[in-house]
Design an enzyme around this catalytic site. Sequence first.
Site, PDB file in Angstrom:
ATOM      1  CB  SER A  21      -1.515   0.014   0.974  1.00 53.75           C
ATOM      2  OG  SER A  21      -1.323   0.516   1.297  1.00 53.75           O
ATOM      3  CG  LEU A  73      -2.157   7.718   6.314  1.00 53.23           C
ATOM      4  CD1 LEU A  73      -3.172   8.041   7.985  1.00 53.23           C
ATOM      5  CD2 LEU A  73      -2.567   6.398   6.043  1.00 53.23           C
ATOM      6  CB  CYS A 131      -3.057   5.647  11.628  1.00 53.53           C
ATOM      7  SG  CYS A 131      -2.764   4.974  10.150  1.00 53.53           S
ATOM      8  CE  LYS A 166       2.690  -2.529   5.769  1.00 52.29           C
ATOM      9  NZ  LYS A 166       2.189  -1.987   4.325  1.00 52.29           N
ATOM     10  N   GLY A 245      12.068  -3.837   2.518  1.00 55.60           N
ATOM     11  CA  GLY A 245      13.483  -3.464   1.755  1.00 55.60           C
ATOM     12  C   GLY A 245      13.061  -5.171   0.340  1.00 55.60           C
ATOM     13  N   GLY A 266       7.302  -2.650  -1.793  1.00 53.56           N
ATOM     14  CA  GLY A 266       7.186  -1.608  -1.558  1.00 53.56           C
ATOM     15  C   GLY A 266       7.630  -0.336  -1.905  1.00 53.56           C
TER      16      GLY A 266
END
Length: 303
Positions: A21, A73, A131, A166, A245, A266
């Site tokens: 994401s 975000l 978050c 996550k 990574g 990612g």
Amino acid sequence: MVDLSVNFCGMQMDNPVVPASGTFGYGKEFKDFYDINMLGSFSFKGTTKDARFGNPTPRIAECKAGMINAVGLQNPGVHHVIEHELPEMKRYFHKKVIANIGGFSVEDYAYTCALLDKEEQVGILEVNISCPNVHGGGMSFGTLPECAAEVTAAVKAVTEKPVVIKLSPNVTDIVSIAKACEEEGADGICLINTMLGMRIDLKRRTPVIANTMGGFSGDAVFPVAVRMVYQVAKACGIPVIGCGGVSSAKDVIEMMMAGATAVEIGAANLVNPYVCKDIIEALPGECEKLGIEKLSDIIGVVD
């Protein structure tokens, strides 16, 4: 012929490769580069209850072996995603997707997850608890087991699809947090999210990023991610998505040997938009070199 298929939380995948994401948008940003249906799945852009503009710019800083981001975000909000992004996505991606969800209160998480749980295209809910908790002084939900457990329980109470939590690596004991999520019904764990980093502009003598600090990702965090995947996979009885990574087929195999069932890519997507395609195409050859006939057989083989 090497069998690359895996089953993660009941979702059958042709291979374990999943763009993470925040690095793959809603898939449409990459669909013209290659047929993204070759992916195991992808985790779409982090979605919150309300639309967010994100943090002020500059919000990206380069590093020798990675990058720092403080995007904040930025997203159009869950209602826009359901009304516009998911219907459009159905035209170019024909598999189940992973919905990444952010929030700033327990109620935010529950609200957004309940809505996305009803969407046919969504196979898994990936709940990002890195978050800031607006009711907890801005501290991340993922830094304390009790806070992680509270979010997990609230989301599980309003959903039927598999819930994957996550986790942030910016903690001293990742296992206790993962186990707290498992005890409240989490179906899987995804780790790691970005580490906390900072760069300074030497001439201006100010932070490079307007937000001062941001999420550090890229090749440099890979050993940390492998270590945390290994620890959590050994301690918990639920499957793990490895992330952090990863930029090659060998990295995917290493993550899986550490205990990951699926692997997210990612920052590498931002360097090479073909990286996931390249990894999927390279996996059979790397498996053959290592005598691996079925990729799922190597999950957690390291003692």
